[in-house]
Design a protein around this motif. Structure first.
Motif, PDB file in Angstrom:
ATOM      1  N   ALA A 186      15.864 136.635  28.045  1.00  0.00           N
ATOM      2  CA  ALA A 186      17.113 136.285  27.364  1.00  0.00           C
ATOM      3  C   ALA A 186      16.863 135.233  26.283  1.00  0.00           C
ATOM      4  O   ALA A 186      17.425 135.320  25.185  1.00  0.00           O
ATOM      5  CB  ALA A 186      18.138 135.783  28.375  1.00  0.00           C
ATOM      6  N   LEU A 187      15.997 134.255  26.585  1.00  0.00           N
ATOM      7  CA  LEU A 187      15.662 133.230  25.594  1.00  0.00           C
ATOM      8  C   LEU A 187      14.973 133.847  24.379  1.00  0.00           C
ATOM      9  O   LEU A 187      15.317 133.540  23.232  1.00  0.00           O
ATOM     10  CB  LEU A 187      14.769 132.158  26.216  1.00  0.00           C
ATOM     11  N   LYS A 188      14.022 134.740  24.624  1.00  0.00           N
ATOM     12  CA  LYS A 188      13.325 135.412  23.521  1.00  0.00           C
ATOM     13  C   LYS A 188      14.305 136.174  22.640  1.00  0.00           C
ATOM     14  O   LYS A 188      14.255 136.085  21.406  1.00  0.00           O
ATOM     15  CB  LYS A 188      12.271 136.388  24.069  1.00  0.00           C
ATOM     16  N   HIS A 189      15.219 136.920  23.264  1.00  0.00           N
ATOM     17  CA  HIS A 189      16.186 137.704  22.499  1.00  0.00           C
ATOM     18  C   HIS A 189      17.183 136.811  21.761  1.00  0.00           C
ATOM     19  O   HIS A 189      17.579 137.113  20.630  1.00  0.00           O
ATOM     20  CB  HIS A 189      16.912 138.692  23.397  1.00  0.00           C
ATOM     21  N   GLU A 190      17.577 135.708  22.389  1.00  0.00           N
ATOM     22  CA  GLU A 190      18.502 134.789  21.726  1.00  0.00           C
ATOM     23  C   GLU A 190      17.871 134.208  20.458  1.00  0.00           C
ATOM     24  O   GLU A 190      18.510 134.161  19.406  1.00  0.00           O
ATOM     25  CB  GLU A 190      18.902 133.655  22.662  1.00  0.00           C
ATOM     26  N   LEU A 191      16.623 133.779  20.553  1.00  0.00           N
ATOM     27  CA  LEU A 191      15.955 133.209  19.384  1.00  0.00           C
ATOM     28  C   LEU A 191      15.752 134.261  18.296  1.00  0.00           C
ATOM     29  O   LEU A 191      15.905 133.971  17.106  1.00  0.00           O
ATOM     30  CB  LEU A 191      14.636 132.566  19.788  1.00  0.00           C
ATOM     31  N   CYS A 192      15.432 135.482  18.687  1.00  0.00           N
ATOM     32  CA  CYS A 192      15.295 136.573  17.727  1.00  0.00           C
ATOM     33  C   CYS A 192      16.635 136.823  17.027  1.00  0.00           C
ATOM     34  O   CYS A 192      16.687 136.987  15.800  1.00  0.00           O
ATOM     35  CB  CYS A 192      14.809 137.833  18.423  1.00  0.00           C
ATOM     36  N   ASP A 193      17.719 136.834  17.797  1.00  0.00           N
ATOM     37  CA  ASP A 193      19.051 137.038  17.219  1.00  0.00           C
ATOM     38  C   ASP A 193      19.427 135.919  16.255  1.00  0.00           C
ATOM     39  O   ASP A 193      20.033 136.168  15.211  1.00  0.00           O
ATOM     40  CB  ASP A 193      20.106 137.158  18.319  1.00  0.00           C
ATOM     41  N   VAL A 194      19.077 134.683  16.599  1.00  0.00           N
ATOM     42  CA  VAL A 194      19.368 133.546  15.709  1.00  0.00           C
ATOM     43  C   VAL A 194      18.628 133.713  14.382  1.00  0.00           C
ATOM     44  O   VAL A 194      19.214 133.547  13.312  1.00  0.00           O
ATOM     45  CB  VAL A 194      18.991 132.207  16.391  1.00  0.00           C
ATOM     46  N   VAL A 195      17.355 134.060  14.445  1.00  0.00           N
ATOM     47  CA  VAL A 195      16.567 134.251  13.224  1.00  0.00           C
ATOM     48  C   VAL A 195      17.159 135.392  12.392  1.00  0.00           C
ATOM     49  O   VAL A 195      17.342 135.254  11.173  1.00  0.00           O
ATOM     50  CB  VAL A 195      15.080 134.522  13.563  1.00  0.00           C
TER      51      VAL A 195
END
Length: 119
Positions: free
Chosen positions: A41-50
């Motif tokens: 979830a953290l990986k996907h959240e950071l990807c979404d932010v970028v």
């Protein structure tokens, strides 16, 4: 399996888009990640932010995002960068390690040591 963010490095922002990403990422320094699902979830959240910030700033160079293990180690690296002149210009790096074990103080353990291991 639990994980820990043991290293977060950000670089001087070159524009407002970079600053937004860095400001968001800084809140993850030295956090404990409870399980694999939370790590994903953290990986996907950071990807979404970028990706969101890329969409908000279409005139700037596109930020790229990667997440994966570092060469044969137990460390996972998440980073964002911009390709500039054929080389990556790093925005942030997050290194995450697996938690080996957890230590918890217990007075009962200390009592057993004082009595010579008798229960």
């Amino acid at each position: 399996m639990m994980f820990f963010v043991y290293h977060l490095q950000t670089y001087s922002p070159k524009n407002r888009a970079w600053k937004k990403v860095i400001d968001h990422v800084k809140k993850y320094e030295y956090i404990l990640i409870k399980d694999n699902l939370s790590l994903d979830a953290l990986k996907h959240e950071l990807c979404d932010v970028v990706n969101r910030i890329n969409a908000e700033h279409p005139k700037t160079k596109r930020m790229q995002y990667t997440a994966g293990p570092i060469d044969n180690s137990r460390t996972i690296r998440i980073e964002a960068y911009v390709m500039s002149g054929g080389y990556p210009d790093t925005i942030f790096i997050i290194d995450i390690c697996k938690v080996r074990s957890v230590y918890q103080f217990s007075e009962k353990t200390n009592l057993l040591e004082q009595k010579g291991g008798e229960a």
